[in-house]
Scaffold this motif. Structure first.
Motif, short mmCIF file in Angstrom:
data_model
loop_
_atom_site.label_atom_id
_atom_site.label_comp_id
_atom_site.label_asym_id
_atom_site.label_seq_id
_atom_site.Cartn_x
_atom_site.Cartn_y
_atom_site.Cartn_z
N GLY A 4 -11.30 7.02 10.99
CA GLY A 4 -12.04 7.75 11.57
C GLY A 4 -11.80 7.34 13.11
O GLY A 4 -12.74 7.67 13.92
N LEU A 5 -10.66 6.40 13.21
CA LEU A 5 -10.56 6.10 14.64
C LEU A 5 -9.83 7.09 15.42
O LEU A 5 -9.13 8.20 15.18
CB LEU A 5 -9.46 5.04 14.60
N PRO A 6 -10.22 7.12 16.69
CA PRO A 6 -9.74 8.19 17.74
C PRO A 6 -8.27 7.93 17.89
O PRO A 6 -7.86 6.79 17.63
CB PRO A 6 -10.37 8.21 19.01
N ARG A 7 -7.28 8.94 18.12
CA ARG A 7 -5.88 8.49 18.46
C ARG A 7 -5.43 7.46 19.37
O ARG A 7 -4.51 6.52 19.05
CB ARG A 7 -5.26 9.89 18.88
N TRP A 8 -6.31 7.54 20.44
CA TRP A 8 -5.79 6.39 21.45
C TRP A 8 -6.20 5.04 20.64
O TRP A 8 -5.49 4.02 20.98
CB TRP A 8 -6.65 6.67 22.72
N PHE B 126 -5.61 8.73 27.69
CA PHE B 126 -4.85 7.93 27.30
C PHE B 126 -3.48 8.72 27.23
O PHE B 126 -2.45 8.33 27.50
CB PHE B 126 -4.99 7.43 25.74
N ARG C 208 -0.46 4.59 10.80
CA ARG C 208 -1.19 5.80 11.57
C ARG C 208 -1.94 6.38 11.00
O ARG C 208 -3.51 6.43 11.00
CB ARG C 208 -0.22 6.49 12.51
N GLU C 209 -1.60 6.79 9.53
CA GLU C 209 -2.53 7.89 8.87
C GLU C 209 -3.74 7.02 8.27
O GLU C 209 -4.77 7.54 8.29
CB GLU C 209 -1.92 8.62 7.76
N ARG D 121 -14.30 11.02 21.42
CA ARG D 121 -12.69 10.88 21.18
C ARG D 121 -12.31 11.87 22.29
O ARG D 121 -11.12 11.56 22.63
CB ARG D 121 -12.41 11.48 19.71
N ASP E 182 4.51 5.80 9.58
CA ASP E 182 3.45 6.53 9.52
C ASP E 182 2.26 6.43 8.83
O ASP E 182 1.17 6.78 9.15
CB ASP E 182 4.13 8.13 9.33
N VAL F 18 -6.16 4.39 17.74
CA VAL F 18 -5.16 4.00 16.55
C VAL F 18 -3.75 3.53 17.21
O VAL F 18 -3.19 2.59 16.91
CB VAL F 18 -4.61 5.30 15.63
N THR F 19 -3.56 4.25 18.48
CA THR F 19 -2.13 3.91 18.99
C THR F 19 -2.29 2.37 19.62
O THR F 19 -1.51 1.34 19.43
CB THR F 19 -1.86 4.84 20.29
N ASP G 221 -8.97 10.07 24.31
CA ASP G 221 -7.52 10.89 23.76
C ASP G 221 -7.07 11.46 25.17
O ASP G 221 -5.88 11.23 25.41
CB ASP G 221 -7.62 11.52 22.84
N GLU H 251 4.78 8.35 20.12
CA GLU H 251 3.47 8.91 19.89
C GLU H 251 3.19 10.02 20.33
O GLU H 251 2.58 11.01 19.31
CB GLU H 251 2.46 8.03 20.09
N LEU I 243 -6.04 6.61 11.26
CA LEU I 243 -6.77 7.89 11.16
C LEU I 243 -7.91 7.83 10.36
O LEU I 243 -8.91 8.73 10.51
CB LEU I 243 -5.95 9.16 11.46
#
Lengths: 294, 346
Positions: A189-193, B51, A182-183, B44, A179, A195-196, B48, A109, A186
């Protein structure tokens, strides 16, 4: 045209004879290839047959519930070794799997360019290290440091083995998540962590599970690092600091003892070992191949 | 690049909180540390940051472990190199002798010969299996067959050793070695009394153990050969075997080589199965039917009861094994790098 057909030298005939040879040569080589498959199947069948033939009669309630009374003589069971295996492999999984999964997430990621390539290469090479080297490492670090053999030293060695395996399987499982997923996360509006953690990992959980199970079964059957770290006791390990035995340890000691009672115990322990490992492997492979066919 | 480019560029600023996010924040004001943390996470940046660095440090652990293993072996083995020095080049490993002798050469020799022989015996079989799996077998057979072959890889090495002691070694001793001595005895390779626990037995067992590894990777290599390659050969009138030999195998040459090298690395590092059937004799051998020993086998047998110079000498042996295995491994990984990159998605 007419030149070839006159006299005894028929070019077509010689070509067709060469073709026949080529055809039979082809058949022969392909039969040899099929023979290679059979050669590989003989040891597999023989191992399964012999382990179950000699091991299943040795299996009994006592074998699975009583501890070993002697290293080499009859009496008791292998419950201490069973408990030792569970404790060692369980502890190793608790240490190794989170590290491996996190490192796999990094590679899939976040990792880019040279640093990720380096980590990936190290993990690939590391996964193929001779296991006895990792046992030697655990011996030098834990056993020499604490001054005695212990469950923890064995678990440490196995967790070190587990890390690169889980790292690579996690990375591969996460790569299978498209992907677009993941998109979509996102776009919500989720933060990356998140999403992961909640989207990608959840989508890849089948792959993570199979990877972890295969890693688990690999270290469950591992012997060499344990031979130099756990000490091989006849008693139930009372904790991580205690010495212990393991199923693989009992197989090794018994098989090389030259004493009948210990050999019988070794076959019994090998049967338990093989049943666990085969159950994990067959179910994982059947599930993944079914998924691949779909 | 390996795999899809991550769609989150690591250094890009995090997306700013949309109207929905900020109203949710204002809607539920929380007090105290927990509230602060939650707000920070919702903002955020912190979440992030934590993590990404968590996963990054796990990746650093992977690299750090390898470095740690090397360092630990070096530190523990150094006294032996100083105390024994050129004694490592002696012809005998006899730590219990008076004086103790630490000649590593017979062990290195034993390791290389068993692994090399295993490769010689195992690789042709593994290639045959790979050809069947990628070129010949109908899809119905392919999956179950590859599962069965891969089961060979799942069997623990100590179980191979158990089987080797009680089934393989007696079988070879009674049914194969006498014939071998009668037919090929003149070569001098098969002299001496055949006990069954010998270099050749260990090599045969190792060959069986590396077959699944080599055949699985070779199958992937052959599968990666473009179909057009096969069609071109067929269009020229090639027989099925000629297709394999002239169009498929040459195309996958470096991958097949890599698969074999990886098998060699496995064979060199294999410990338990070898130590159980090789007879554990720490001296040079000239006949393949003599007992011998390998470095991993000596380590497994001696480390737990060694101390002082002996222990340090074992660590030094570990360094030798490590360097050999590492070199071979890196070589194999480089050869397979292209395949691995493609295979990351399969």
């Amino acid at each position: 045209m007419s030149v070839g057909l006159t006299g005894g030298s028929n070019p077509f005939r010689s070509v067709s004879r060469r073709d026949t040879i080529r055809k039979w040569h082809s058949h022969l080589m392909l039969v040899l290839c099929i023979g290679a498959v059979l050669i590989a199947l003989i040891p597999l069948l023989s191992i399964l047959f012999e382990v179950f033939r000699q091991g299943l009669p040795a299996l009994s309630y006592d074998l699975l519930t009583k501890r070993q009374y002697f290293q080499y003589f009859a009496g008791g069971g292998i419950a201490n070794a069973l408990w030792g295996s569970v404790l060692i492999v369980g502890t190793a999984s608790l240490i190794g799997m989170p590290i491996g999964i996190l490192a796999g997430i990094y590679l899939s990621e976040y990792g880019q360019g040279r640093p990720a390539a380096v980590v990936r290469f190290f993990a690939d090479v590391f996964a193929e290290f001779p296991s006895i080297i990792i046992g030697l490492f655990a011996y030098g670090v834990i056993v020499v440091w604490t001054g005695h053999f212990s469950v923890f030293a064995g678990a440490f060695a196995l967790s070190v083995m587990l890390v690169p395996i889980v790292t690579r399987t996690t990375e591969e499982a996460l790569h299978l998540v498209p992907d677009s997923v993941r998109e979509a996360g996102l776009a919500l509006g989720l933060p990356r962590w998140r999403v992961t953690g909640s989207v990608v990992l959840r989508a890849a959980k089948g792959g993570l599970l199979t990877g972890s199970l295969l890693g688990f079964s690999r270290i469950f059957g591992e012997t060499a690092p344990l031979v130099v770290t756990i000490g091989g006791s006849l008693f139930f390990a009372k904790g991580l600091d205690d010495t212990s035995s393991s199923l693989t340890y009992v197989v090794w000691r018994g098989a090389t003892s030259g004493i009948h009672a210990a050999e019988v115990r070794a076959w019994g322990a090998a049967t338990v070992l093989l049943l666990v490992v085969l159950a994990i492997n067959i179910s994982v492979r059947v599930i993944t191949s079914r998924r691949a066919e779909r | 690049m390996d795999g899809p480019t991550p769609i989150f560029p690591t250094d890009a600023p995090p997306p700013s909180g949309g109207p929905l996010g900020s109203s949710a924040q204002e809607g539920s004001p929380r007090k105290g540390l927990r509230g602060l943390l939650l707000r920070a996470l919702r903002g955020r940046r912190l979440g992030d940051l934590v993590f990404v660095n968590l996963t990054r440090s796990a990746a650093v652990v992977v690299v750090g472990l390898v470095v740690g293993i090397v360092a630990s072996l070096m530190i523990s083995g150094k006294p032996a190199f100083e105390a024994i020095g050129s004694g490592f080049l002696g012809p005998e490993w006899l730590p219990g002798g008076q004086p103790p002798r630490y000649g590593a050469l017979p062990l290195v020799w034993g390791t290389l010969v068993t692994a090399g022989l295993a490769l010689l015996l195992g690789v042709p079989v593994a290639f045959g299996i790979a050809i069947v799996l990628s070129e010949l077998a109908p899809p119905v057979v392919r999956t179950p067959l590859s599962i069965v072959i891969e089961l060979l890889a799942a069997i623990p090495s100590v179980v191979y050793g158990l089987w080797g002691i009680f089934i393989l070694a007696p079988f070879l001793r009674d049914s194969v070695y006498p014939g071998l001595q009668a037919t090929w005895g003149w070569t001098g390779l098969f002299g001496g009394a055949a006990s069954g626990y010998s270099v050749l037995t260990a090599a045969i067992l190792l060959a069986i153990m590396i077959i699944p590894t080599v055949s699985a990777i070779s199958r992937e290599v052959l599968r990666a050969v473009p179909v057009a390659q096969r069609e071109a050969a067929l269009a020229l009138g090639a027989t099925p075997w000629e297709v394999v030999r002239m169009a498929v195998l040459p195309y996958g040459r470096s991958g097949l080589f890599g698969a074999s090298v990886l098998g060699l690395a496995r064979a060199i590092g294999e410990t338990m199965a070898v130590t159980m059937v090789i007879g554990n004799r720490n001296a040079f051998f000239s006949s393949l039917l003599q007992p011998a020993n390998t470095i991993p086998s000596v380590l497994a047998n001696e480390v737990f009861e060694a101390s002082g110079t002996h222990l340090s000498a074992l660590f030094a042996l570990g360094i030798i094994l490590f360097l050999v295995a590492l070199t071979i491994n890196i070589f194999a990984q480089l050869l397979l790098l292209r395949l691995r990159r493609r295979g990351a998605h399969a």
